[in-house]
Design an enzyme around this catalytic site. Structure first.
Site, mmCIF file in Angstrom:
data_model
loop_
_atom_site.group_PDB
_atom_site.id
_atom_site.type_symbol
_atom_site.label_atom_id
_atom_site.label_comp_id
_atom_site.label_asym_id
_atom_site.label_seq_id
_atom_site.Cartn_x
_atom_site.Cartn_y
_atom_site.Cartn_z
ATOM 1 N N SER A 142 0.857 -1.190 0.000
ATOM 2 C CA SER A 142 0.000 0.000 0.000
ATOM 3 C C SER A 142 0.887 1.231 0.000
ATOM 4 O O SER A 142 2.002 1.198 0.539
ATOM 5 C CB SER A 142 -0.874 0.013 1.261
ATOM 6 N N TYR A 155 -1.010 -0.766 10.294
ATOM 7 C CA TYR A 155 -1.168 -1.085 8.865
ATOM 8 C C TYR A 155 0.063 -0.622 8.079
ATOM 9 O O TYR A 155 0.607 -1.367 7.250
ATOM 10 C CB TYR A 155 -2.434 -0.383 8.359
#
Ligand SMILES: NC(=O)c1ccc[n+]([C@@H]2O[C@H](COP(=O)([O-])OP(=O)(O)OC[C@H]3O[C@@H](n4cnc5c(N)ncnc54)[C@H](OP(=O)(O)O)[C@@H]3O)[C@@H](O)[C@H]2O)c1
Length: 243
Positions: A142, A155
């Protein structure tokens, strides 16, 4: 993928980006293991779509965040389709909070799902890949792993770790014609991003969210035989957000 006697595994393929990747790889001619944790119905749907289009697929349940779960997952696919020579580590989750509010459980859950699981499946997949002197590992990271996004320390750490894992393993196995790459999507509309402020889209130069198919197209390239000299790379798919 033209070779016979092997297959692809896409973790977390019951919906969203994983479903688009599984469908795309099957369209490229490789049988696909459609892994899911809970969403059996979603996985069955993906398999049915693939079969309807003339491809081959199998729904395989496994919670990849559980150490050891990869063993049965791989055995089942190997029995059915042959060795897994294309692995896409896509399963991912988030548990957002500012750092002081992230408890141990939320930290571990995200790290285990997004990072440790990818390490374990990669370790397992490399056996057959090194033997075959062919393999493709694609990790779904990501842009948050490359750039701050307050509220996502767990994350972000998992995705940055995934990129570091990608590069190091790529260098370890390159001489055996096994490539290991990552994609870094920006904002893609899926269940994972439900409730995320639409304001983010305003900041995207392309002025829209990405689609799962646009991420899948990049994964399909990295998983293809044509991408044989691309390894240790991170391909950003974000409509220019981090440009
Ligand atoms: N959407 C975005 O904007 C975006 C941006 C950057 C990166 N990504 C990354 O792209 C990947 C896919 O995200 P998405 O947006 O498509 O999410 P999604 O729609 O929420 O789908 C997540 C998938 O992962 C599966 N999964 C979750 N935990 C699992 C586990 N422990 N074991 C096996 N499967 C598991 C889910 O299956 P079950 O429902 O069966 O559990 C589901 O199929 C993730 O790695 C995510 O971090 C997404």
């Amino acid at each position: 993928m033209s070779e016979n006697g092997h297959c692809a595994l896409v973790t977390g393929a019951s919906r969203g980006i994983g479903a688009a990747i599984a469908t795309g790889l099957a369209a490229d001619g490789v049988p696909v293991g459609v892994n899911y944790r809970r969403d059996r119905e979603g996985a069955d749907h993906v398999v049915a779509d693939i079969e309807e289009a003339g491809g081959r697929a199998l729904a395989v349940q496994a919670d990849v965040a559980q150490a050891g779960a990869e063993k049965e997952l791989f055995s089942e696919l190997e029995e059915h389709f042959g060795p897994v020579l294309v692995l896409v580590n896509n399963a991912g989750t988030r548990a957002d909070a500012l750092a002081p509010q992230i408890d141990d459980e939320a930290w571990e859950h995200v790290i285990e799902t997004n990072l440790s699981a990818a390490f374990r499946t990669t370790r397992r997949a490399l056996r057959a890949m090194l033997r075959a002197r062919f393999g493709r590992v694609v990790n779904v990271a990501s842009i948050v792993g490359q750039r701050a996004n307050p509220g996502q320390a767990n994350y972000a750490a998992s995705k940055a770790g995934l990129v570091a894992l990608t590069k190091t393993v790529a260098a370890e196995v390159a001489r055996r014609s096994v490539t290991v790459n990552a994609v870094a999507p920006g904002f893609v509309e899926t269940e994972l991003t439900e409730g995320v402020s639409r304001e983010l889209v305003e900041a995207v130069p392309a002025r829209r969210a990405g689609t799962p198919e646009e991420v899948a197209a990049c994964v399909r390239f990295l998983a293809s035989e044509q991408a044989s000299y691309v390894t240790g790379a991170l391909l950003t798919v974000d409509g220019g957000l981090t440009a």
